[in-house]
Scaffold this active site. Structure first.
Site, PDB file in Angstrom:
ATOM      1  N   LYS A  40      84.757  78.949  53.521  1.00 43.05           N
ATOM      2  CA  LYS A  40      85.200  78.109  52.397  1.00 43.05           C
ATOM      3  C   LYS A  40      85.591  76.706  52.829  1.00 43.05           C
ATOM      4  CE  LYS A  40      88.261  78.327  48.344  1.00 43.05           C
ATOM      5  NZ  LYS A  40      87.136  78.100  47.415  1.00 43.05           N
ATOM      6  N   GLY A  45      90.686  77.059  59.166  1.00 48.37           N
ATOM      7  CA  GLY A  45      89.692  77.387  60.193  1.00 48.37           C
ATOM      8  C   GLY A  45      88.369  76.682  59.962  1.00 48.37           C
ATOM      9  N   CYS A  46      87.944  76.598  58.705  1.00 47.19           N
ATOM     10  CA  CYS A  46      86.664  75.968  58.376  1.00 47.19           C
ATOM     11  C   CYS A  46      86.725  74.460  58.581  1.00 47.19           C
ATOM     12  CB  CYS A  46      86.266  76.297  56.939  1.00 47.19           C
ATOM     13  SG  CYS A  46      85.995  78.069  56.670  1.00 47.19           S
ATOM     14  N   THR A  47      87.881  73.875  58.325  1.00 47.96           N
ATOM     15  CA  THR A  47      88.050  72.439  58.559  1.00 47.96           C
ATOM     16  C   THR A  47      87.990  72.133  60.055  1.00 47.96           C
ATOM     17  OG1 THR A  47      89.390  72.168  56.553  1.00 47.96           O
ATOM     18  CG2 THR A  47      89.589  70.459  58.244  1.00 47.96           C
ATOM     19  N   ALA A  50      84.346  72.462  61.210  1.00 42.25           N
ATOM     20  CA  ALA A  50      83.538  71.330  60.742  1.00 42.25           C
ATOM     21  C   ALA A  50      83.848  70.066  61.544  1.00 42.25           C
ATOM     22  CB  ALA A  50      83.795  71.093  59.253  1.00 42.25           C
TER      23      ALA A  50
END
Length: 203
Positions: A40, A45-47, A50
């Site tokens: 998401k 974690g995804c930030t 990325a």
């Protein structure tokens, strides 16, 4: 669908990115593609993942790769996320998780004892011939991008040298200090001879 493995033909796709442009796997024929799936936009974690890909993007491109992120988020969500984090690569919108299904990364997850269906974080390195070169299933964000880059540069976890152990240090010689000037030397009393002990007993 089972997750493609090294040597398998990578499932093709055509999906919109954050700008609304259609991105297809076929347009990158002859180049490596780092296709990473994440749950998401804008989550911790995804930030981090990325931003790690962003920070190493020039090195990844220099190594001959194209980076593509994929999540079930919308084009609008991707646009907001990419703009805020300054991401120089495409984020593909897969709201019906069709691509995630094709790559075997849509499945059962658990959080705090609750089970639900969702996207499993994974990365696929696709070769110039359209075949999968390497798979990172259930990715742990810390150190992941560095490992992908190392693989592209001909290293990888398997080829990386294990840290060398420092040679064992030789035991230090024990140096006995001489007694300080004026200090009395310790006297060791010797046990009395057995004969002397007997004479004392008779007296």
């Amino acid at each position: 669908m089972p997750m493609p493995q090294a040597g398998d033909k990578a499932p093709g796709f055509s999906l919109p990115d954050q700008s609304g442009a259609t991105v297809s796997l076929s347009q990158f024929k002859g180049r490596h593609v780092v296709l990473y799936f994440y749950p998401k936009d804008a989550t911790p974690g995804c930030t981090t993942e990325a931003c790690d890909f962003r920070d190493e993007h020039s090195a990844l491109v220099k190594a001959g790769a194209v980076v593509l992120g994929v999540s079930p988020d919308s084009v609008a969500s991707h646009q907001k996320f990419a703009t805020k984090q300054g991401l120089p690569f495409s984020l593909l919108a897969d709201p019906d998780h069709a691509l995630a299904d094709a790559y075997g990364v849509w499945g059962e997850k658990s959080l705090y004892g609750r089970k639900f269906m969702g996207l499993i974080r994974a990365t696929f390195l696709i070769g110039p011939d359209g075949k999968v070169v390497r798979v990172w299933p259930k990715v742990k964000v810390a150190g992941h991008v560095a490992e992908v880059l190392s693989t592209l540069q001909g290293g990888g976890a398997d080829a990386a040298e294990a840290p060398k152990k420092a040679p064992a240090k030789a035991p230090k010689a024990v140096v006995k200090k001489a007694p300080a000037a004026g200090a009395k030397a310790a006297t060791v009393k010797k046990p009395a001879a057995k004969g002397a002990a007997r004479k004392g007993a008779r007296a």
